[in-house]
Design a protein around this motif. Structure first.
Motif, PDB file in Angstrom:
ATOM      1  N   ALA A   2       8.670 -43.275   7.296  1.00 62.72           N
ATOM      2  CA  ALA A   2       9.091 -44.649   7.112  1.00 62.72           C
ATOM      3  C   ALA A   2      10.459 -44.910   7.723  1.00 62.72           C
ATOM      4  N   GLY A   3      11.314 -43.897   7.835  1.00 63.89           N
ATOM      5  CA  GLY A   3      12.653 -44.117   8.347  1.00 63.89           C
ATOM      6  C   GLY A   3      13.555 -44.615   7.236  1.00 63.89           C
ATOM      7  N   ILE A   4      13.976 -45.867   7.350  1.00 63.16           N
ATOM      8  CA  ILE A   4      14.824 -46.476   6.328  1.00 63.16           C
ATOM      9  C   ILE A   4      14.104 -47.697   5.772  1.00 63.16           C
ATOM     10  N   ASP A  26      14.217 -41.385   4.634  1.00 64.70           N
ATOM     11  CA  ASP A  26      13.477 -40.130   4.498  1.00 64.70           C
ATOM     12  C   ASP A  26      13.745 -39.188   5.667  1.00 64.70           C
ATOM     13  N   MET A  27      14.875 -39.380   6.346  1.00 70.55           N
ATOM     14  CA  MET A  27      15.192 -38.565   7.514  1.00 70.55           C
ATOM     15  C   MET A  27      16.182 -37.449   7.185  1.00 70.55           C
ATOM     16  N   ARG A  28      16.576 -37.351   5.923  1.00 69.08           N
ATOM     17  CA  ARG A  28      17.543 -36.350   5.460  1.00 69.08           C
ATOM     18  C   ARG A  28      18.888 -36.479   6.175  1.00 69.08           C
ATOM     19  N   HIS A  29      19.229 -37.729   6.506  1.00 68.99           N
ATOM     20  CA  HIS A  29      20.529 -37.975   7.130  1.00 68.99           C
ATOM     21  C   HIS A  29      21.641 -37.870   6.094  1.00 68.99           C
ATOM     22  N   ASN A  30      22.763 -37.283   6.525  1.00 68.68           N
ATOM     23  CA  ASN A  30      23.890 -37.153   5.610  1.00 68.68           C
ATOM     24  C   ASN A  30      24.652 -38.460   5.423  1.00 68.68           C
ATOM     25  N   ASN A  70      22.101 -39.001  -4.470  1.00 67.26           N
ATOM     26  CA  ASN A  70      21.319 -38.016  -3.718  1.00 67.26           C
ATOM     27  C   ASN A  70      21.325 -38.388  -2.236  1.00 67.26           C
ATOM     28  N   THR A  71      20.710 -37.569  -1.413  1.00 67.77           N
ATOM     29  CA  THR A  71      20.732 -37.786   0.032  1.00 67.77           C
ATOM     30  C   THR A  71      19.987 -39.038   0.442  1.00 67.77           C
ATOM     31  N   VAL A  95      22.623 -38.790  11.319  1.00 70.53           N
ATOM     32  CA  VAL A  95      22.545 -37.379  10.938  1.00 70.53           C
ATOM     33  C   VAL A  95      23.814 -36.925  10.252  1.00 70.53           C
ATOM     34  N   GLY A  96      24.976 -37.196  10.892  1.00 67.38           N
ATOM     35  CA  GLY A  96      26.252 -36.767  10.346  1.00 67.38           C
ATOM     36  C   GLY A  96      27.326 -37.759  10.683  1.00 67.38           C
TER      37      GLY A  96
END
Lengths: 114, 109
Positions: A2-4, A26-30, A70-71, A95-96
């Motif tokens: 889904a992305g964001i 759901d991309m586990r981006h920080n 949470n992330t 990502v960061g």
């Protein structure tokens, strides 16, 4: 994936009421960000989070608060809405916090405060 | 202060070439981004420049001159679907993006 995602898509809110805009990635981006976009102005940063558990103030933080438990989730809360908060709100992530990596944007929430 | 300047609106003809300029003054520089935003939609990433010169990606190219605080986005072989706003953003010394107000590009047949 889904992305964001953002919710709601749009909302009409009475002045003085509170509201939380939801943002999930759901991309586990920080790093995650909240912007508002108003006609004739560039995107303005409200709050940001470089990693889960930390948040920072952007250019226009007054009247808004955020949390990053949470992330994946980064909700934006308006404690007592005012008409000047009428805007389109975009959540973004990358990502960061440093280096080259682009920001990905959610579809936005159009908020009208009357 | 920090400032990003780009034209408010431009008009071009289908099939032609258009150049959208962006000038900036920021506290530090860690790269310049171009995004495309169709009306009512979210911005989407087009390009990134951190070194001087031209980056080409299909019909779109982006140029950067750090000494002049200047960038441009070049769109070739314009299509009607290119009608959108184009946003210039600079990553400052804190790795935050500073955004221009955007250039609305109108494509005419």
């Amino acid at each position: 994936t889904a992305g964001i995602t953002q919710a709601p898509t749009s909302q009409i809110l009475a002045a003085g009421r509170s509201m939380t805009l939801r943002c999930t990635q759901d991309m586990r981006h920080n790093a995650m960000y909240w912007y508002r976009q108003d006609l004739g102005l560039g995107l303005r940063l409200i709050h940001y989070s470089n990693t889960a558990g930390t948040t920072g103030k952007g250019e226009v933080p007054d009247g808004y608060s955020v949390s990053r438990a949470n992330t994946d989730d980064f909700p934006l809360t308006l404690a007592s809405a005012v008409p000047s908060q009428t805007s389109v709100y975009f959540c973004a992530s990358r990502v960061g916090e440093e280096g080259y990596n682009e920001q990905f944007f959610g579809p936005g929430t159009r908020l009208t405060v009357l | 202060g920090q400032n990003i300047d780009q034209p408010t609106e431009m008009t071009a003809t289908e099939g032609a070439i258009v150049q959208i300029n962006c000038t900036y003054q920021t506290s530090g520089f860690n790269g310049l981004f171009w995004y495309q935003q169709h009306a009512g939609e979210a911005p989407t990433f087009l390009s990134y420049n951190v070194l001087d010169g031209l980056e080409e990606k299909g019909r779109f190219s982006s140029f950067l001159s750090r000494s002049k605080g200047y960038s441009y986005l070049l769109l070739k072989e314009l299509q009607m679907k290119d009608s959108a706003s184009y946003l210039c953003a600079v990553m400052d010394s804190n790795y935050q993006l500073i955004w221009g107000a955007g250039t609305k590009l109108i494509i005419k047949p």
